[in-house]
Structure formats: C-alpha cells, structure tokens
Design a protein around this motif. Structure first.
Motif, PDB file in Angstrom:
ATOM      1  N   ILE A   1      75.515  83.578   8.165  1.00 55.74           N
ATOM      2  CA  ILE A   1      75.620  83.674   9.630  1.00 55.74           C
ATOM      3  C   ILE A   1      76.539  84.828   9.955  1.00 55.74           C
ATOM      4  O   ILE A   1      77.680  84.901   9.479  1.00 55.74           O
ATOM      5  CB  ILE A   1      76.161  82.376  10.234  1.00 55.74           C
ATOM      6  N   THR A   2      76.048  85.740  10.705  1.00 57.81           N
ATOM      7  CA  THR A   2      76.824  86.919  11.092  1.00 57.81           C
ATOM      8  C   THR A   2      76.992  86.943  12.618  1.00 57.81           C
ATOM      9  O   THR A   2      76.282  86.263  13.337  1.00 57.81           O
ATOM     10  CB  THR A   2      76.108  88.196  10.617  1.00 57.81           C
TER      11      THR A   2
ATOM     12  N   TRP B   1      77.218  85.070  20.048  1.00 56.04           N
ATOM     13  CA  TRP B   1      76.213  86.060  19.620  1.00 56.04           C
ATOM     14  C   TRP B   1      76.218  86.154  18.093  1.00 56.04           C
ATOM     15  O   TRP B   1      76.895  86.977  17.488  1.00 56.04           O
ATOM     16  CB  TRP B   1      76.538  87.419  20.235  1.00 56.04           C
ATOM     17  N   LYS B   2      75.468  85.268  17.499  1.00 55.53           N
ATOM     18  CA  LYS B   2      75.386  85.196  16.040  1.00 55.53           C
ATOM     19  C   LYS B   2      73.940  85.288  15.589  1.00 55.53           C
ATOM     20  O   LYS B   2      73.016  84.973  16.342  1.00 55.53           O
ATOM     21  CB  LYS B   2      76.010  83.906  15.520  1.00 55.53           C
ATOM     22  N   ASN B   3      73.790  85.701  14.317  1.00 56.87           N
ATOM     23  CA  ASN B   3      72.472  85.783  13.656  1.00 56.87           C
ATOM     24  C   ASN B   3      72.478  84.913  12.412  1.00 56.87           C
ATOM     25  O   ASN B   3      73.443  84.921  11.631  1.00 56.87           O
ATOM     26  CB  ASN B   3      72.146  87.221  13.271  1.00 56.87           C
ATOM     27  N   VAL B   4      71.397  84.165  12.198  1.00 59.03           N
ATOM     28  CA  VAL B   4      71.217  83.320  11.011  1.00 59.03           C
ATOM     29  C   VAL B   4      70.211  84.014  10.098  1.00 59.03           C
ATOM     30  O   VAL B   4      69.060  84.262  10.491  1.00 59.03           O
ATOM     31  CB  VAL B   4      70.728  81.908  11.392  1.00 59.03           C
TER      32      VAL B   4
ATOM     33  N   PHE C   1      71.352  82.977  17.048  1.00 59.95           N
ATOM     34  CA  PHE C   1      71.864  81.623  17.102  1.00 59.95           C
ATOM     35  C   PHE C   1      73.063  81.555  18.070  1.00 59.95           C
ATOM     36  O   PHE C   1      73.980  82.365  17.979  1.00 59.95           O
ATOM     37  CB  PHE C   1      72.287  81.196  15.690  1.00 59.95           C
ATOM     38  N   ASN C   2      72.968  80.534  18.971  1.00 56.01           N
ATOM     39  CA  ASN C   2      74.059  80.262  19.912  1.00 56.01           C
ATOM     40  C   ASN C   2      74.685  78.935  19.527  1.00 56.01           C
ATOM     41  O   ASN C   2      74.075  77.864  19.688  1.00 56.01           O
ATOM     42  CB  ASN C   2      73.533  80.184  21.349  1.00 56.01           C
TER      43      ASN C   2
ATOM     44  N   SER D   1      70.853  74.387  17.138  1.00 56.22           N
ATOM     45  CA  SER D   1      71.064  73.826  15.794  1.00 56.22           C
ATOM     46  C   SER D   1      69.862  74.208  14.939  1.00 56.22           C
ATOM     47  O   SER D   1      68.780  74.505  15.459  1.00 56.22           O
ATOM     48  CB  SER D   1      71.231  72.304  15.865  1.00 56.22           C
ATOM     49  N   PHE D   2      70.042  74.182  13.607  1.00 58.20           N
ATOM     50  CA  PHE D   2      68.930  74.544  12.701  1.00 58.20           C
ATOM     51  C   PHE D   2      69.058  73.751  11.405  1.00 58.20           C
ATOM     52  O   PHE D   2      70.125  73.239  11.052  1.00 58.20           O
ATOM     53  CB  PHE D   2      68.910  76.049  12.416  1.00 58.20           C
ATOM     54  N   LEU D   3      67.935  73.687  10.705  1.00 53.48           N
ATOM     55  CA  LEU D   3      67.850  72.963   9.437  1.00 53.48           C
ATOM     56  C   LEU D   3      67.152  73.876   8.418  1.00 53.48           C
ATOM     57  O   LEU D   3      66.089  74.426   8.709  1.00 53.48           O
ATOM     58  CB  LEU D   3      67.054  71.665   9.613  1.00 53.48           C
ATOM     59  N   VAL D   4      67.779  74.019   7.232  1.00 48.91           N
ATOM     60  CA  VAL D   4      67.238  74.865   6.161  1.00 48.91           C
ATOM     61  C   VAL D   4      66.942  73.991   4.954  1.00 48.91           C
ATOM     62  O   VAL D   4      67.810  73.215   4.515  1.00 48.91           O
ATOM     63  CB  VAL D   4      68.222  75.992   5.788  1.00 48.91           C
ATOM     64  N   VAL D   5      65.710  74.122   4.424  1.00 48.89           N
ATOM     65  CA  VAL D   5      65.254  73.305   3.285  1.00 48.89           C
ATOM     66  C   VAL D   5      64.683  74.247   2.221  1.00 48.89           C
ATOM     67  O   VAL D   5      63.924  75.175   2.549  1.00 48.89           O
ATOM     68  CB  VAL D   5      64.186  72.292   3.727  1.00 48.89           C
TER      69      VAL D   5
END
Length: 461
Positions: A66-67, A72-75, A104-105, A110-114
């Motif tokens: 996450i940057t 103001w972020k990027n995933v 991403f705010n 929210s997010f889910l990574v699998v």
C-alpha cells in the motif's frame, strides 16, 4: 519382545514422512525486520487505515503493498492473487478479479486478497475396513479457485496468517469422511491392492461439493485438479505380517525350489564333470599302458634284433677273416709269381737293352761320320753360295753405294796407314767430282801417290 510390542515400523515411517511433507508445504513467512507483527486480516478495517497501517500489511502468503498518504493510497496486488474491493454504501464491489490494483480510501473502503495458486491438501484417514481392521490411507487433493465471485461469498478467507487454512480444513474433513465411508465397504486386501475405487469415490464427492452440479451455482467456486491415494497401511503389525506371510512363504518356496533346482543342476554337473574326469583318467592310464607295452615290445625286438645282428656280424667277420686270409695267401702267391715274371722280364729287357745299345753305338758312329760328311758338304755349299751372293751383291751395287761404303772405310784405312814423314800436296784438277768416274779417278790418283810414297820409304832389298 513380541510382535505386538514391537509395533508397526512401516506405519510409523509413513506417518513421519507425512508430517515432514506437511511442514514443507506450509508457507513460512516472517515480518519485515524492525516492524511489529500485526494481527490484521486481509480485510483492512477502517480504524487501521487512517494513516497508521504499514506499507506491508501481513506476513501471510500474499505480498500486498500500500503506497500513498492518508486518504490517497494505492493498493498493489500480485498478479497471481485474487482481490475484491468494496466501499461503504455500495452493494457491489468496485474491483474484483485476479491481480487487480486500485486506489484505496481507508475511511470508506475495504478489500480482501486471496492466493490464486493451486492448493495441496494432505490427507491421513484412519479407517476401519470391512473386516473391522484399522487401515491408514494417505492421499492428497489439489484444488484451485475457479470462480472467485462465488468463492469469496461462500468461503471464509479471514485467517490473517493463512487465508486458505479454513477452506483446506473443510475440504480435508470432507475428503477423510469420503475415504472412511468407502474403505468401510471394502476388504483389507482390496484396499491394499486396488486403490482406484477410493480415488473415484473421493473425486466424485469433492467435485460435487466444490464445483456443484452441472450448470448450477450450488458449488463453492472451486475446481478439483487431482485426487491421488499414496499409501494404504494396515495399523496392526501382526495383521500386516500375517498378510505378508503367504506371499513371503510363496516367494520363499519359489526361492527354495530355485535353490534346490540350482543345487541339483550343480550336483549333476559336478557328477558329470567327475565322470568325465574319471573317464579321461582311465583312458589316459590305458593309453599309457598301451604305450608302455609297445615300448617294452619295441625294446625286446630291438634287443633280439641286436643280438641276431651281432651273431650274424660275428659269423660274417669269421667268414671275412677266412676269406681275407685266403685272399692274402692267393695275393702273396700272385705277387711272388709276378715278382719272378718281373725279374725274368727285367733280365730279358736288360739283355735286349745291352744289345740295343751296342747296335746304337755302331749306328751312331756311322751316322756321325755320315753327318760329319754331310756337314762339311753343307758348309762348302754354304761358302759357295755365300761367295756367289757376295759377288752378286758386288755386281749389283751402284756407284753411290760403293762411294758410301768407301767413305765409311776411310777412317779404318787411315788408322792403318803409317805416319807420314813428309807432307805432299796433290792437287787434282779437271775431274768432275759429281760423277762416279771422276771420284774414282781422284781416288786412284790418291792411292797411286800413297803407294809411291810407301815404295819410296821401303828400303831396297
């Protein structure tokens, strides 16, 4: 120690290998040095996203970065991971798919990574077969997420360390139940010898649960890649040995029979070899006996022949001596006769030679006188012929030859002349010296002068 106390070493070895394999397949990840170990799940909560969350979220199997700053972020999601991005107040996800990165705010999102890679489940099913004997069946199942929009709604991927752990546990329980149900209807020998019925039953049940029926949404959004059974081991060591005994006994019988056949073949070969050796030895001894007999017979024949030869040689020598004596006597008589004949012949030849000498002496004297007369006659004839030849030569000489001969005799003539007491000069004039007649006339004048001088010197008688 009995067999029951000794335990099933093969079963223990299989279980230990299974534990090692599970440990190797388990993902081992650690946090970045110097960062705290967060307990957050891939589902990022609002209060964790207000600028306090680290760039690397979790030490789990998916590396999500996450940057950016605050709102103001990027995933950034790896290309082999599924992600679903939701926002407050919206029913449908904003982003869903494989390897999708997004803005991403933290206040509203929210997010889910699998993980999207193939998963492997190791199965250890302790079963009871039809004969009420314990059997350990080991296998593995490989599966993968096929339809992620269905899978993330029906499955729990909320474990922060391993999002797939709960899904693997559920599938493992279902697989073990299916294996136990199938093994309960089979005998021990069938389980150990043919594992295909277990594989077919397990595959059918798992696919029905994971994929659902055809053209339906009753499945879990997963796909079964492969199902395999690795081992089937009897738990009881005594039963395991009893099951192996018939085959071992059969193999031992085959091995023993093979040894007996080999020993029999070796014994027959050894007897044949011994018989051949004995036959060869007897034949060799017989040949030696025949050779000795022939040698002895040859020696006997040789000795007999030698004795006969010597006896014959003695008789021949005696006869030869007698013949030699007779021949010697005969030769002596013949030599005596020849000697007498030679003496008589010598006497006769001596008388004949004396007579021949006497005759030769008489003939020699006559021949000598005859030869002397003939020699005198021949000498006279030679003198006459020589005189004639000289006369012929003198008659045939030319004036030039006579002049040359006279000139050659002049030194001798001068040497015989006496020394003159006085010198007289004679002048010859008027003669032609180029001709013989002129030369002869001059010589005649010189000779006359000389003669007159000699006559003047000679005393008167």
């Amino acid at each position: 120690m009995s067999t029951a106390d000794r335990g099933n070493a093969y079963l223990e070895q299989v279980v230990a290998q299974q534990a090692v394999l599970e440990d190797d397949l388990r993902a081992r990840r650690s946090s970045t040095p110097g960062e705290p170990m967060p307990a957050a799940a891939p589902l990022v909560k609002r209060e964790r996203a207000l600028g306090t969350a680290p760039d690397r979220l979790t030490p789990g199997p998916v590396d999500v970065r996450i940057t950016g700053f605050w709102r103001w972020k990027n995933v950034l999601v790896p290309p082999n991971a599924f992600v679903v991005h939701t926002r407050r107040g919206r029913e449908d996800p904003l982003h869903i798919g494989l390897g999708v990165s997004f803005r991403f705010n933290p206040a509203t999102d929210s997010f889910l990574v699998v993980p999207g890679a193939t998963q492997t489940i190791l199965i250890n099913a302790y079963c009871i077969c039809q004969e009420l004997q314990g059997v350990l069946v080991q296998g593995y199942v490989q599966w993968i997420i096929h339809t992620f929009p269905i899978a993330y709604r029906k499955l729990d991927f909320g474990d922060p360390a391993d999002p797939m752990r709960l899904v693997n546990l559920q599938l493992r329980e279902q697989a073990e139940a299916a294996i136990k149900d199938k093994v309960a209807t089979m005998g021990v020998r069938d389980v150990l010898s043919d594992k295909q019925p277990i594989i077919e039953e397990l595959t059918a049940r798992l696919r029905a649960v994971a994929e659902g029926e055809a053209d339906s949404d009753q499945g879990l959004g997963l796909r079964i890649v492969t199902v395999q059974i690795k081992e089937a081991v009897v738990s009881s060591s005594r039963l395991w040995e009893n099951l192996q005994k018939p085959y071992r006994a059969e193999q031992g019988q085959i091995a023993r029979l093979a040894e007996l056949r080999s020993e029999e073949a070796v014994a027959q070969r050894e007897m044949a070899t011994e018989r051949l050796k004995e036959t060869q030895r007897l034949e060799y001894e017989r040949e030696l006996a025949e050779l000795r007999a022939r040698n002895e017979a040859w020696q006997f024949d040789t000795e007999v022949a030698e004795r006969l030869r010597r006896t014959q040689r003695k008789h021949d020598d005696s006869r030869a001596v007698a013949e030699l004596e007779t021949e010697t006597t005969r030769h002596a008589l013949r030599m005596e006769r020849e000697r007498h004949a030679e003496e008589a012949e010598t006497g006769r030849l001596r008388v004949q030679r004396e007579q021949e000498l006497k005759r030769l002496e008489l003939d020699g004297e006559l021949d000598l006188a005859r030869s002397q007369t003939q020699s005198d006659h021949d000498r006279a004839l030679l003198d006459v012929e020589r005189t004639r030849l000289r006369a012929d030569i003198d008659n045939q000489q030319s004036p030039a030859s006579l002049q040359a001969k006279l000139i050659g005799l002049l030194p001798e003539i001068m040497a015989k002349l006496p020394k003159p007491e006085e010198l007289r000069m004679v002048s010859i004039n008027g003669g032609d010296r180029t001709t013989v007649s002129g030369l002869l006339s001059e010589l005649a004048i010189v000779v006359g002068v000389l003669r007159s001088a000699l006559d003047g010197d000679r005393p008167a008688s």
